[in-house]
Structures are given as C-alpha cells and as structure tokens.
Design an enzyme around this catalytic site. Structure first.
Site, PDB file in Angstrom:
ATOM      1  N   ASP A   1       0.864  -1.174   0.000  1.00 23.70           N
ATOM      2  CA  ASP A   1       0.000   0.000   0.000  1.00 23.70           C
ATOM      3  C   ASP A   1       0.908   1.234   0.000  1.00 23.70           C
ATOM      4  O   ASP A   1       1.986   1.197   0.595  1.00 23.70           O
ATOM      5  CB  ASP A   1      -0.852   0.046   1.276  1.00 23.70           C
ATOM      6  CG  ASP A   1      -1.613  -1.257   1.508  1.00 23.70           C
ATOM      7  OD1 ASP A   1      -2.061  -1.856   0.519  1.00 23.70           O
ATOM      8  OD2 ASP A   1      -1.736  -1.653   2.681  1.00 23.70           O
TER       9      ASP A   1
ATOM     10  N   ASP B   1      -1.461  -2.471  -4.340  1.00 26.57           N
ATOM     11  CA  ASP B   1      -2.544  -2.847  -3.443  1.00 26.57           C
ATOM     12  C   ASP B   1      -3.289  -1.577  -3.026  1.00 26.57           C
ATOM     13  O   ASP B   1      -3.695  -0.809  -3.884  1.00 26.57           O
ATOM     14  CB  ASP B   1      -1.984  -3.660  -2.261  1.00 26.57           C
ATOM     15  CG  ASP B   1      -3.089  -4.409  -1.537  1.00 26.57           C
ATOM     16  OD1 ASP B   1      -4.061  -4.813  -2.193  1.00 26.57           O
ATOM     17  OD2 ASP B   1      -2.998  -4.583  -0.319  1.00 26.57           O
TER      18      ASP B   1
ATOM     19  N   ASP C   1      -4.369   1.645   3.508  1.00 30.43           N
ATOM     20  CA  ASP C   1      -5.099   0.594   4.194  1.00 30.43           C
ATOM     21  C   ASP C   1      -4.914   0.732   5.699  1.00 30.43           C
ATOM     22  O   ASP C   1      -3.827   1.077   6.181  1.00 30.43           O
ATOM     23  CB  ASP C   1      -4.639  -0.790   3.728  1.00 30.43           C
ATOM     24  CG  ASP C   1      -5.190  -1.140   2.339  1.00 30.43           C
ATOM     25  OD1 ASP C   1      -5.899  -0.301   1.751  1.00 30.43           O
ATOM     26  OD2 ASP C   1      -4.911  -2.249   1.863  1.00 30.43           O
TER      27      ASP C   1
ATOM     28  N   ARG D   1     -13.392   0.484  -3.068  1.00 29.19           N
ATOM     29  CA  ARG D   1     -12.885   0.695  -1.706  1.00 29.19           C
ATOM     30  C   ARG D   1     -12.593   2.162  -1.412  1.00 29.19           C
ATOM     31  O   ARG D   1     -11.449   2.556  -1.217  1.00 29.19           O
ATOM     32  CB  ARG D   1     -11.623  -0.132  -1.444  1.00 29.19           C
ATOM     33  CG  ARG D   1     -11.819  -1.620  -1.606  1.00 29.19           C
ATOM     34  CD  ARG D   1     -10.576  -2.390  -1.200  1.00 29.19           C
ATOM     35  NE  ARG D   1     -10.781  -3.832  -1.413  1.00 29.19           N
ATOM     36  CZ  ARG D   1      -9.820  -4.750  -1.271  1.00 29.19           C
ATOM     37  NH1 ARG D   1      -8.609  -4.370  -0.924  1.00 29.19           N
ATOM     38  NH2 ARG D   1     -10.083  -6.015  -1.471  1.00 29.19           N
TER      39      ARG D   1
HETATM   40 CA    CA Z   1      -3.166  -3.663   1.702  1.00 25.88          CA
END
Ligand code: CA
Length: 339
Positions: free
Chosen positions: A119, A158, A162, A214
């Site tokens: 991330d 990714d 996060d 997301r």
């Molecule tokens: Ca992640």
C-alpha cells in the site's frame, strides 16, 4: 540476463520487462499455485521479494511527524506505520508502491485474482494517526496499462491507504486518492475479530478520483465519512463505499460526480454487513438517499441496509454542506495545498 544467483535472477525476472514477466508468470502459474502447494521456483520467487521489501518498505515509528516540503514526492515506497502511535503525515505525494512479484490467488473472487504486497500508506496496529493533505496514486504506472494475465488485470498495486490489524483513532483529511483500483481498506478480514471495537476512523474533505473500488471498504470499524468528494471513473468502476462485516459507517454530506451510466445504487456495495447511515448526499448535484435507493434497487437480491449504525459521531469539527465541501475539496485537497 546476469546469472549471479537465484535471488537476483528472479528479482530481475519479476521486474525485468516483458521477458522477465513471462518467466515469472510461468514460474507462478495456476498449475503450481492452484490445488498443489507452491514449491520450487515460485517459492524462490517469493523469497526473492524479500529483497524488494527492503527497498520498498519505509517504517514510521511512534511520535513521528512527517511533513513534505514543496513538491515533495515519494515514489515507489510504502510508508508503513506498524504497531506505532502518535503519527502525523502531511503534505506528501506518495505514488506507485509497485510490486514486482504479484501472487496469483486462484480462490479469490471466483475467478482468481492477483495479490500485491504494498500500500502507498499502510496503518497496521497504528493508533492516533492523522494523515492530511497527502496525494496517493499510481501516477506514472497505472494498473490499467498492465496486461491481462490468467484473464485478470495484472495488478501491481494494493491499497492507497489501508487501515488494518486493530488500528484505531485515525483521521484522514484533505487528501486525494487518484487513478487506482483499491483505494482504502479498513479491516482486512471477516475473521479479524481483534478489530472489533477498534478501527475508529474519520474521513473528511478527501477526494476519491478515478478510483475503482474501496473508498473505503469497511469491516468492524466505526467510520465517520463526511464532506468527501467522489469523481467516479467511466471504465471498470465497481463501487465507492463498501459495507462489510460488523461495519458501522456514518456518512454525511458527501458529493458524487459520475458518468451517465453509473446509477445511485452502484455507489454502495454490501457484503455481510448492513449498517449504513447517510444524510446529505449529492449525486451529480441532486440530493439522494443512498440507503433508500440501494434497498429499492437490490430488493429481493440483497439484504436491506439499515440506517441504525449504533453510534453517532461527536469528535469532529464543522461539517459543511455537500455543496460547499464539493467546491472546497476540489480546490484544496491533496499535497501542495496546505492552507
Ligand atoms: Ca493492503
């Protein structure tokens, strides 16, 4: 290609252009990553990625403030606040946390999918964190330009930010999330019950622009989502707000801009979760009720969303109208725009 050791070879294969990609894919193909346990070359490929981790992962310790100077860009790195507290990150453009070694997961989502490691910012077991005026993107390296492998887009990135593993008391404000697939995951697993009572996150005055999904997707967390601006992409859009296991999202005065073929009911998706309170949403300038529309549209096929989320946010500053926030966020969110 140099022959100076397996690790080096595989690293070069993973990020070694077209030939390297072909070799890496052959090494980790569905035949070896499917029903059989991965062994031999694939394992070596994954261990080679530990060298990559040393280059990419940038740990941030407790009691740290990072403020970018003018035009500061962090490229190809992943800022990781792991098991740390009292951290501020401001005014930084963080981009392209690129993974040379995505892993094929045959059992994800029915068709299988690529799992990538990094991330741009990762909060894991982090508490008391403020992320403000950052810009997070894949700039220079969009996943959309990656090939299709095993019938899935070969993702290299990714999350953009996060928030997982019991992180708590996090505020993300005046930031831009752009040109990316999975923007923000809050709670990484349905079985991470240690997240229960934690993952309390406030997201305000952020722009989510050309983000596929997301924005955020939430499990367990109490998330206050107010005054955010969404600019939904035309292609490959999946949803913006994900309501998942035991999540309690409280959304106020957010503004969405969408291309013509995206409907109000497309903005929210639920899996194994139903609590979602929303008021003051603007959809292409018109007031809408996301919950009522979702329930009407998905009637019979999905569980109804319920407005009772079991809490009311109190820890926030002034909440603007969606109209004002829309204008102010377009002008003021992201790195380089500190007031
Ligand atoms: Ca992640």
């Amino acid at each position: 290609m140099p022959r100076s050791g397996t690790d080096r070879n595989l690293r070069l294969q993973g990020c070694g252009g077209h030939q390297g990609l072909k070799k890496y894919l052959a090494a980790i193909g569905p035949r070896t990553q499917g029903s059989a346990e991965p062994q031999g070359e694939p394992e070596e490929a994954h261990s080679a990625s530990s060298g990559q981790a040393e280059r990419v992962e940038l740990p941030v310790g407790s009691n740290t403030t990072i403020v970018g100077l003018k035009n500061a860009v962090l490229k190809g790195g992943s800022l990781q606040v792991r098991n740390a507290t009292n951290v501020i990150i401001r005014n930084l453009d963080v981009r392209d946390a690129y993974d040379c070694f995505p892993v094929w997961q045959p059992n994800t989502g029915g068709l299988g999918d690529w799992k990538t490691a990094y991330d741009t910012i990762w909060l894991s077991g982090a508490s008391h964190v403020w992320v403000d005026h950052v810009t997070l993107s894949d700039k220079g390296h969009p996943d959309a330009e990656e090939p299709t492998c095993f019938a899935r887009n070969y993702l290299r990135h990714d999350g953009l930010l996060d928030i997982t593993n019991g992180s708590d008391l996090v505020t993300v404000s005046w930031s831009r999330f752009a040109d990316h697939d999975k923007a923000m995951l809050i709670g990484s697993s349905d079985t991470a019950s240690g997240d229960r009572g934690r993952l309390r996150v406030t997201l305000h005055h952020n722009q989510f622009e050309s983000v596929v999904q997301r924005a955020p997707r939430v499990r367990f967390g109490q998330v206050h989502l107010y005054n955010n601006r969404y600019v939904v992409p035309s292609d490959d859009y999946r949803y913006s707000i994900g309501v998942s296991t035991e999540s309690a999202l409280y959304a106020e005065n957010n503004a969405f801009h969408t291309p013509g073929h995206i409907e109000v009911a497309d903005l929210v998706k639920s899996w194994n979760g139903s609590a979602f309170h929303q008021t003051g949403t603007l959809f292409n300038g018109y007031p809408v009720d996301l919950v009522a529309v979702y329930n009407a549209y998905n009637s019979g096929s999905e569980r109804d969303l319920t407005e009772d989320v079991g809490w009311t946010p109190t820890l926030h500053t002034k909440i603007d109208s969606a109209e004002t926030a829309d204008r102010e966020v377009a002008r003021g969110a992201g790195a380089g725009r500190l007031p």
